[in-house]
Write a protein that holds these residues in place. Structure first.
Motif, PDB file in Angstrom:
ATOM      1  N   ARG A 192     -38.125 -31.662  17.465  1.00  0.00           N
ATOM      2  CA  ARG A 192     -36.776 -31.677  16.969  1.00  0.00           C
ATOM      3  C   ARG A 192     -36.045 -30.779  16.238  1.00  0.00           C
ATOM      4  O   ARG A 192     -36.454 -30.232  15.263  1.00  0.00           O
ATOM      5  N   ARG A 193     -34.741 -29.447  16.544  1.00  0.00           N
ATOM      6  CA  ARG A 193     -34.693 -28.295  16.232  1.00  0.00           C
ATOM      7  C   ARG A 193     -33.203 -29.167  15.505  1.00  0.00           C
ATOM      8  O   ARG A 193     -33.043 -29.872  16.104  1.00  0.00           O
ATOM      9  N   ALA A 194     -32.934 -28.757  14.916  1.00  0.00           N
ATOM     10  CA  ALA A 194     -32.408 -28.798  13.835  1.00  0.00           C
ATOM     11  C   ALA A 194     -31.467 -27.594  13.163  1.00  0.00           C
ATOM     12  O   ALA A 194     -32.159 -26.690  12.673  1.00  0.00           O
ATOM     13  N   ILE A 195     -29.766 -27.033  12.669  1.00  0.00           N
ATOM     14  CA  ILE A 195     -30.292 -26.474  11.650  1.00  0.00           C
ATOM     15  C   ILE A 195     -28.679 -27.619  10.594  1.00  0.00           C
ATOM     16  O   ILE A 195     -28.019 -27.968  10.831  1.00  0.00           O
ATOM     17  N   SER A 196     -29.018 -26.915   9.165  1.00  0.00           N
ATOM     18  CA  SER A 196     -28.262 -27.369   8.146  1.00  0.00           C
ATOM     19  C   SER A 196     -27.534 -26.045   7.926  1.00  0.00           C
ATOM     20  O   SER A 196     -27.417 -25.212   7.444  1.00  0.00           O
ATOM     21  N   ILE A 197     -26.130 -26.335   7.857  1.00  0.00           N
ATOM     22  CA  ILE A 197     -25.189 -25.601   7.599  1.00  0.00           C
ATOM     23  C   ILE A 197     -24.403 -26.704   6.800  1.00  0.00           C
ATOM     24  O   ILE A 197     -23.874 -27.288   6.200  1.00  0.00           O
ATOM     25  N   ARG A 198     -24.134 -25.328   5.365  1.00  0.00           N
ATOM     26  CA  ARG A 198     -24.462 -25.401   3.698  1.00  0.00           C
ATOM     27  C   ARG A 198     -22.920 -26.127   3.681  1.00  0.00           C
ATOM     28  O   ARG A 198     -23.043 -24.104   3.286  1.00  0.00           O
ATOM     29  N   LEU A 199     -22.042 -26.486   3.256  1.00  0.00           N
ATOM     30  CA  LEU A 199     -20.654 -25.745   2.812  1.00  0.00           C
ATOM     31  C   LEU A 199     -20.351 -26.205   1.160  1.00  0.00           C
ATOM     32  O   LEU A 199     -20.205 -27.880   1.283  1.00  0.00           O
ATOM     33  N   THR A 200     -19.261 -25.518   0.240  1.00  0.00           N
ATOM     34  CA  THR A 200     -19.172 -25.398  -0.371  1.00  0.00           C
ATOM     35  C   THR A 200     -17.244 -25.922  -0.569  1.00  0.00           C
ATOM     36  O   THR A 200     -16.464 -25.025   0.020  1.00  0.00           O
ATOM     37  N   GLY A 201     -16.645 -26.746  -2.354  1.00  0.00           N
ATOM     38  CA  GLY A 201     -15.071 -27.236  -2.278  1.00  0.00           C
ATOM     39  C   GLY A 201     -14.892 -26.352  -3.317  1.00  0.00           C
ATOM     40  O   GLY A 201     -15.825 -25.766  -3.855  1.00  0.00           O
ATOM     41  N   ASP A 202     -13.432 -26.798  -3.629  1.00  0.00           N
ATOM     42  CA  ASP A 202     -13.000 -26.513  -4.435  1.00  0.00           C
ATOM     43  C   ASP A 202     -13.764 -26.103  -6.059  1.00  0.00           C
ATOM     44  O   ASP A 202     -13.093 -25.371  -6.753  1.00  0.00           O
ATOM     45  N   ILE A 219     -22.535 -22.091   2.136  1.00  0.00           N
ATOM     46  CA  ILE A 219     -23.394 -21.540   0.898  1.00  0.00           C
ATOM     47  C   ILE A 219     -25.153 -20.465   2.002  1.00  0.00           C
ATOM     48  O   ILE A 219     -25.195 -20.281   1.306  1.00  0.00           O
ATOM     49  N   ASP A 220     -25.275 -21.049   3.756  1.00  0.00           N
ATOM     50  CA  ASP A 220     -26.389 -21.201   4.086  1.00  0.00           C
ATOM     51  C   ASP A 220     -26.201 -22.213   5.297  1.00  0.00           C
ATOM     52  O   ASP A 220     -25.545 -22.995   5.247  1.00  0.00           O
ATOM     53  N   ASP A 221     -26.934 -20.925   6.325  1.00  0.00           N
ATOM     54  CA  ASP A 221     -27.513 -21.879   7.679  1.00  0.00           C
ATOM     55  C   ASP A 221     -28.580 -21.803   7.187  1.00  0.00           C
ATOM     56  O   ASP A 221     -29.522 -20.967   7.270  1.00  0.00           O
ATOM     57  N   HIS A 222     -29.348 -23.149   7.764  1.00  0.00           N
ATOM     58  CA  HIS A 222     -31.118 -23.535   7.731  1.00  0.00           C
ATOM     59  C   HIS A 222     -31.421 -23.756   8.991  1.00  0.00           C
ATOM     60  O   HIS A 222     -31.272 -24.724   9.140  1.00  0.00           O
ATOM     61  N   LEU A 223     -32.296 -22.618   9.354  1.00  0.00           N
ATOM     62  CA  LEU A 223     -32.370 -23.832  11.037  1.00  0.00           C
ATOM     63  C   LEU A 223     -34.342 -24.112  10.134  1.00  0.00           C
ATOM     64  O   LEU A 223     -34.792 -23.917   9.237  1.00  0.00           O
ATOM     65  N   LEU A 224     -33.742 -25.552  10.725  1.00  0.00           N
ATOM     66  CA  LEU A 224     -35.008 -26.565  10.371  1.00  0.00           C
ATOM     67  C   LEU A 224     -36.201 -27.364  11.446  1.00  0.00           C
ATOM     68  O   LEU A 224     -35.473 -28.106  12.397  1.00  0.00           O
ATOM     69  N   VAL A 225     -36.572 -26.627  12.107  1.00  0.00           N
ATOM     70  CA  VAL A 225     -37.915 -27.184  13.796  1.00  0.00           C
ATOM     71  C   VAL A 225     -38.905 -27.422  13.426  1.00  0.00           C
ATOM     72  O   VAL A 225     -40.141 -27.208  12.584  1.00  0.00           O
ATOM     73  N   LYS A 226     -39.237 -29.168  13.548  1.00  0.00           N
ATOM     74  CA  LYS A 226     -39.847 -29.385  13.368  1.00  0.00           C
ATOM     75  C   LYS A 226     -40.548 -30.144  14.665  1.00  0.00           C
ATOM     76  O   LYS A 226     -39.930 -31.112  15.771  1.00  0.00           O
ATOM     77  N   GLU A 227     -41.851 -29.720  15.053  1.00  0.00           N
ATOM     78  CA  GLU A 227     -42.203 -29.453  16.671  1.00  0.00           C
ATOM     79  C   GLU A 227     -43.174 -31.026  16.275  1.00  0.00           C
ATOM     80  O   GLU A 227     -43.580 -31.115  15.366  1.00  0.00           O
ATOM     81  N   PRO A 228     -43.123 -31.173  17.847  1.00  0.00           N
ATOM     82  CA  PRO A 228     -44.095 -32.827  18.402  1.00  0.00           C
ATOM     83  C   PRO A 228     -45.685 -32.200  17.546  1.00  0.00           C
ATOM     84  O   PRO A 228     -46.082 -31.092  17.800  1.00  0.00           O
ATOM     85  N   GLY A 229     -46.137 -33.305  16.900  1.00  0.00           N
ATOM     86  CA  GLY A 229     -46.849 -33.259  16.511  1.00  0.00           C
ATOM     87  C   GLY A 229     -47.289 -32.744  14.929  1.00  0.00           C
ATOM     88  O   GLY A 229     -48.588 -32.245  14.764  1.00  0.00           O
ATOM     89  N   THR A 230     -46.289 -32.748  14.264  1.00  0.00           N
ATOM     90  CA  THR A 230     -45.900 -32.052  12.431  1.00  0.00           C
ATOM     91  C   THR A 230     -46.412 -32.725  11.992  1.00  0.00           C
ATOM     92  O   THR A 230     -45.618 -33.738  11.796  1.00  0.00           O
TER      93      THR A 230
END
Ligand SMILES: O=C(O)CCC(=O)C(=O)O
Length: 272
Positions: free
Chosen positions: A221-231, A96-107
């Motif tokens: 804090r670098r992260a990626i949310s990979i969003r998947l769906t099913g049936d 459904i989406d791949d969502h990059l979410l980077v929170k740098e120090p001091g945010t």
């Protein structure tokens, strides 16, 4: 490869979130990191930085797999698709989406409490986000927070801009605003996990979740949310959603297969 055990599958069905430990080896993490850094150098028009007054950075971007080969390779060929199929108990899995979410120090921005599903053009229960960090994370640099069991409340709350907390007013057909979790801590069971690279968090589309700010002095804090769906997921266009809701090939109530939501599992049917 460590596929989710039956216990993990039943924990996530009951609680709405689960921590999967060491499911990606170093080679997959290196590839993902390369993809994330490539994405950050050339952001898309969907990218945003939510940081307040330019202090720190809470950078987000979407759908990198369409332009960054390493991200596409990770989604198509790493264990993620099979893990998704196992957790969703699905015959077929779409991205459904791949969502990059980077929170740098001091945010100072938290990520405001929200559910994912109201942001997307579909309805159904078989949705899971896989939040994959590239750095060690804990409460000091922005690990996620969950309200255990909230995916079973049979409520969908109005979406908010996750880094600002502003309500998306156009989104009117919902059960009001999310409750004030932090103002009433005794009323809700919340949970967080400390993670190291290789781990990931899996959570349901109706799970109420947020994240701490990154008030550390030097831990990105670098992260990626990979969003998947099913049936059971079907097309349900919402005009305010950030993803493209004008898909001439799709019918409300019908399947979501199209170029924007490619099939990732089973491997021999991949359209990604
Ligand atoms: O990374 C964050 O701060 C929030 C992540 C999130 O809300 C999500 O992946 O759905």
């Amino acid at each position: 490869m460590a596929l989710p055990t039956e216990k993990i599958v039943s924990d996530w069905r009951r609680d709405g979130a689960a921590c999967l430990r060491q499911v990606f080896d170093q080679a997959w993490l290196d590839l993902l990191e390369e993809g994330v850094e490539t994405s950050r150098i050339a952001p898309s028009e969907l990218s945003k930085d939510y940081a307040k007054d330019g202090e720190g950075s809470f950078f987000t971007d979407h759908a990198m797999h369409r332009r960054v080969p390493q991200i596409r390779d990770f989604i198509a060929n790493s264990p993620i698709a099979e893990i998704g199929a196992r957790l969703l108990e699905a015959e077929k899995v779409n991205l459904i989406d791949d969502h990059l979410l980077v929170k740098e120090p001091g945010t100072a921005n938290p990520t405001y409490w929200h559910q994912d599903q109201p942001y997307f053009n579909f309805v159904g229960e078989d949705y899971c986000s896989f939040w994959i960090p590239l750095d060690p994370v804990d409460e000091t640099n922005g690990t996620l927070r969950f309200v255990i069991g909230s995916h079973l409340w049979k409520k969908e709350f109005k979406p908010v801009l996750i880094g600002k907390g502003e309500v998306v007013e156009q989104a009117d057909k919902f059960d009001g605003l999310a409750p004030d979790i932090d103002g009433n801590p005794n009323d809700y069971e919340t949970r967080t996990w400390d993670l190291t690279p290789g781990d990931c968090l899996a959570f349901h589309g109706k799970m109420l979740h947020g994240a701490y700010p990154n008030l550390s002095s030097g831990s990105p804090r670098r992260a990626i949310s990979i969003r998947l769906t099913g049936d059971d997921i079907v097309w349900h266009p919402r005009q305010y959603a950030p993803a493209e809701s004008d898909q001439p090939g799709l019918t409300p109530g019908g399947p979501i297969d199209c170029e924007d939501y490619p099939i990732v599992w089973p491997v021999d049917q991949q359209t990604i």
